[in-house]
Design a protein around this motif. Structure first.
Motif, PDB file in Angstrom:
ATOM      1  N   THR A 130       0.826  -1.202   0.000  1.00  0.00           N
ATOM      2  CA  THR A 130       0.000   0.000   0.000  1.00  0.00           C
ATOM      3  C   THR A 130       0.862   1.254   0.000  1.00  0.00           C
ATOM      4  O   THR A 130       1.720   1.437   0.868  1.00  0.00           O
ATOM      5  CB  THR A 130      -0.935   0.015   1.226  1.00  0.00           C
TER       6      THR A 130
ATOM      7  N   TRP B  58      -9.921  11.026 -11.607  1.00  0.00           N
ATOM      8  CA  TRP B  58      -8.467  11.164 -11.464  1.00  0.00           C
ATOM      9  C   TRP B  58      -7.763  10.727 -12.746  1.00  0.00           C
ATOM     10  O   TRP B  58      -7.978   9.622 -13.219  1.00  0.00           O
ATOM     11  CB  TRP B  58      -7.950  10.274 -10.334  1.00  0.00           C
TER      12      TRP B  58
ATOM     13  N   GLY C 272      -6.823   1.487  -1.386  1.00  0.00           N
ATOM     14  CA  GLY C 272      -6.126   0.818  -2.479  1.00  0.00           C
ATOM     15  C   GLY C 272      -6.667  -0.583  -2.730  1.00  0.00           C
ATOM     16  O   GLY C 272      -7.123  -1.263  -1.814  1.00  0.00           O
TER      17      GLY C 272
ATOM     18  N   SER D 167      -2.105   6.964   0.210  1.00  0.00           N
ATOM     19  CA  SER D 167      -3.214   6.627  -0.680  1.00  0.00           C
ATOM     20  C   SER D 167      -4.398   6.148   0.149  1.00  0.00           C
ATOM     21  O   SER D 167      -4.255   5.818   1.331  1.00  0.00           O
ATOM     22  CB  SER D 167      -2.801   5.549  -1.682  1.00  0.00           C
TER      23      SER D 167
ATOM     24  N   GLY E  97       4.582   8.663  -4.470  1.00  0.00           N
ATOM     25  CA  GLY E  97       3.912   9.661  -3.657  1.00  0.00           C
ATOM     26  C   GLY E  97       3.913  11.036  -4.299  1.00  0.00           C
ATOM     27  O   GLY E  97       2.919  11.783  -4.191  1.00  0.00           O
TER      28      GLY E  97
ATOM     29  N   ALA F  95      -4.138   9.294  -9.888  1.00  0.00           N
ATOM     30  CA  ALA F  95      -4.248   7.925  -9.392  1.00  0.00           C
ATOM     31  C   ALA F  95      -3.168   7.084 -10.065  1.00  0.00           C
ATOM     32  O   ALA F  95      -2.649   7.448 -11.129  1.00  0.00           O
ATOM     33  CB  ALA F  95      -5.626   7.357  -9.701  1.00  0.00           C
TER      34      ALA F  95
ATOM     35  N   TYR G 144      -3.962   2.686  -6.728  1.00  0.00           N
ATOM     36  CA  TYR G 144      -3.825   3.637  -5.627  1.00  0.00           C
ATOM     37  C   TYR G 144      -4.624   4.901  -5.941  1.00  0.00           C
ATOM     38  O   TYR G 144      -4.450   5.500  -7.012  1.00  0.00           O
ATOM     39  CB  TYR G 144      -2.352   4.019  -5.426  1.00  0.00           C
ATOM     40  N   PHE G 145      -5.464   5.306  -5.006  1.00  0.00           N
ATOM     41  CA  PHE G 145      -6.293   6.501  -5.175  1.00  0.00           C
ATOM     42  C   PHE G 145      -5.775   7.614  -4.270  1.00  0.00           C
ATOM     43  O   PHE G 145      -5.460   7.375  -3.098  1.00  0.00           O
ATOM     44  CB  PHE G 145      -7.742   6.204  -4.808  1.00  0.00           C
ATOM     45  N   PRO G 146      -5.710   8.854  -4.764  1.00  0.00           N
ATOM     46  CA  PRO G 146      -5.349   9.979  -3.895  1.00  0.00           C
ATOM     47  C   PRO G 146      -6.445  10.247  -2.885  1.00  0.00           C
ATOM     48  O   PRO G 146      -7.603   9.890  -3.091  1.00  0.00           O
ATOM     49  CB  PRO G 146      -5.209  11.150  -4.880  1.00  0.00           C
TER      50      PRO G 146
ATOM     51  N   MET H 119       1.223  11.053  -6.875  1.00  0.00           N
ATOM     52  CA  MET H 119      -0.095  11.125  -6.259  1.00  0.00           C
ATOM     53  C   MET H 119      -0.384  12.535  -5.755  1.00  0.00           C
ATOM     54  O   MET H 119      -1.516  13.033  -5.859  1.00  0.00           O
ATOM     55  CB  MET H 119      -0.194  10.108  -5.119  1.00  0.00           C
TER      56      MET H 119
END
Length: 377
Positions: free
Chosen positions: A27, A67, A34, A31, A101, A109, A56-58, A104
């Motif tokens: 992970t 995204w 996930g 995020s 990171g 995403a 991975y979602f912001p 993101m």
């Protein structure tokens, strides 16, 4: 079966067969929610195969339209299912989490494909560029079809093995459906691209070459050779690659396919295959009973398998290369960029006075504005 998942007999590329939460190890810090997805793609010799990916979602609410997506093509992690990015996370978490990171934080995403055979049934055809590109494109198809918060516009970003995968994706995205079904492919960033490896293999894959324990000083080179041999014997069973190897060579290819993941791109986080190579003083010249290039059609097949294309790109590509890189041949990557320019391809080259791993985050100063422009068009 959950709504939206593929029927058992539907192997259409991009069809999702399962979704699950990510492990803590896989992970991306920062995020939210996930997921690990398993989906159908195209594998060895064009056969249907399954692959997997981390999504991975912001944090926060997605922008209008969703995204935009960074398709992350990771570097070498190993060959065993346990080494899949969506299961084990990155080999160098400090480096890769910082890198992803930053993307993101820009409001993207991230869809990180594992490639065929990593975390899913079957062998992983290491450095099979077209198969890797299928995995990347179909991961984006699968993720955007499954999660409405993702936009259809996307770019590929890759490092090392993934740098090659990003290049193949850039070349074949249109052919593999990356610009269809609501998707809009915009281009690629590729660092540490393994260019012209196919030209070196016939020179070194023969008895007695480099009769020194490379594993003691260059474990990354030895590991990559073993991963390539594994990929070739999986992808070309008609070659009977084992018959060109000594018992010593077959043993070490088998070891490369074992449960120890790679630790060759920098200081290992755990005891891994790179450490085994180093401590065992593995001698590459003892792998072969006869030269691999005695195989009929070897050079042409190898070029088609792993040779990074020099033309045919329809979207912009940024290549970032460390001048102190000893994991890939920096001169080869510079030559690739020059040949692409000579062929009128939309390529930008940036160089850094750094090694293979150090180039990854240093390149963000150039790649973030480059990708911003791609999404703005």
């Amino acid at each position: 079966m959950s709504p939206g998942l593929a029927h058992a007999d539907d192997t259409t590329p991009g069809q999702v067969t399962s979704t699950a939460p990510l492990t803590a190890r896989a992970t991306l810090p920062g995020s939210v929610d996930g997921k690990r997805i398993v989906y159908w793609t195209t594998g060895i010799k064009g056969a249907p195969a399954q692959s997997s990916a981390a999504v991975y979602f912001p944090p926060g609410q997605p922008p209008e339209g969703g995204w935009p997506v960074i398709a992350w093509a990771h570097g070498t992690t190993g060959l065993d299912d346990a080494c899949a990015y969506s299961i084990n996370g990155p080999i160098l978490p400090d480096r890769d989490w910082a890198y992803l990171g930053r993307w993101m934080q820009q409001g993207y995403a991230i869809v990180a494909a594992d490639y065929v055979g990593l975390g899913t049934p079957g062998a992983h055809p290491y450095l099979d560029g077209k198969t890797e590109a299928h995995s990347v494109v179909d991961a984006v198809k699968a993720a955007t079809a499954t999660y409405p918060s993702l936009a259809g516009k996307w770019v590929t970003v890759g490092q090392s093995q993934g740098g090659g995968a990003a290049m193949f994706t850039a070349r074949y995205a249109d052919d593999f459906g990356g610009n269809s079904g609501g998707l809009s492919y915009r281009g690629a960033v590729a660092t540490g691209v393994p260019a012209y490896i196919e030209d070196a293999i016939p020179l070194v894959a023969r008895p007695g070459v480099v009769p020194v324990p490379l594993g003691n000083t260059l474990p990354e080179t030895t590991s990559y050779v073993l991963y390539i041999l594994s990929g070739l014997r999986a992808s070309f069973p008609e070659w009977n690659v084992d018959s060109y190897l000594t018992p010593y060579g077959r043993h070490w290819v088998d070891e490369a396919e074992g449960p120890l993941c790679d630790t060759t791109e920098g200081p290992g986080q755990d005891y891994g295959f790179g450490d085994v190579i180093r401590k065992s003083n593995v001698i590459t010249g003892n792998f072969y009973s006869r030269p691999l290039d005695h195989i009929a059609g070897f050079a042409g097949a190898l070029k088609n398998y792993m040779g990074v294309p020099e033309s045919g790109y329809h979207q912009p590509v940024l290549i970032g290369q460390g001048l102190r890189d000893t994991d890939v041949n920096a001169a080869g990557t510079l030559l690739l960029a020059q040949r692409m320019k000579n062929n009128g391809q939309p390529v930008t080259l940036k160089t850094y006075d750094l090694d293979h791993s150090g180039t990854v985050n240093a390149s963000l100063a150039d790649s973030i504005p480059f990708v911003h422009r791609l999404f703005a068009t």
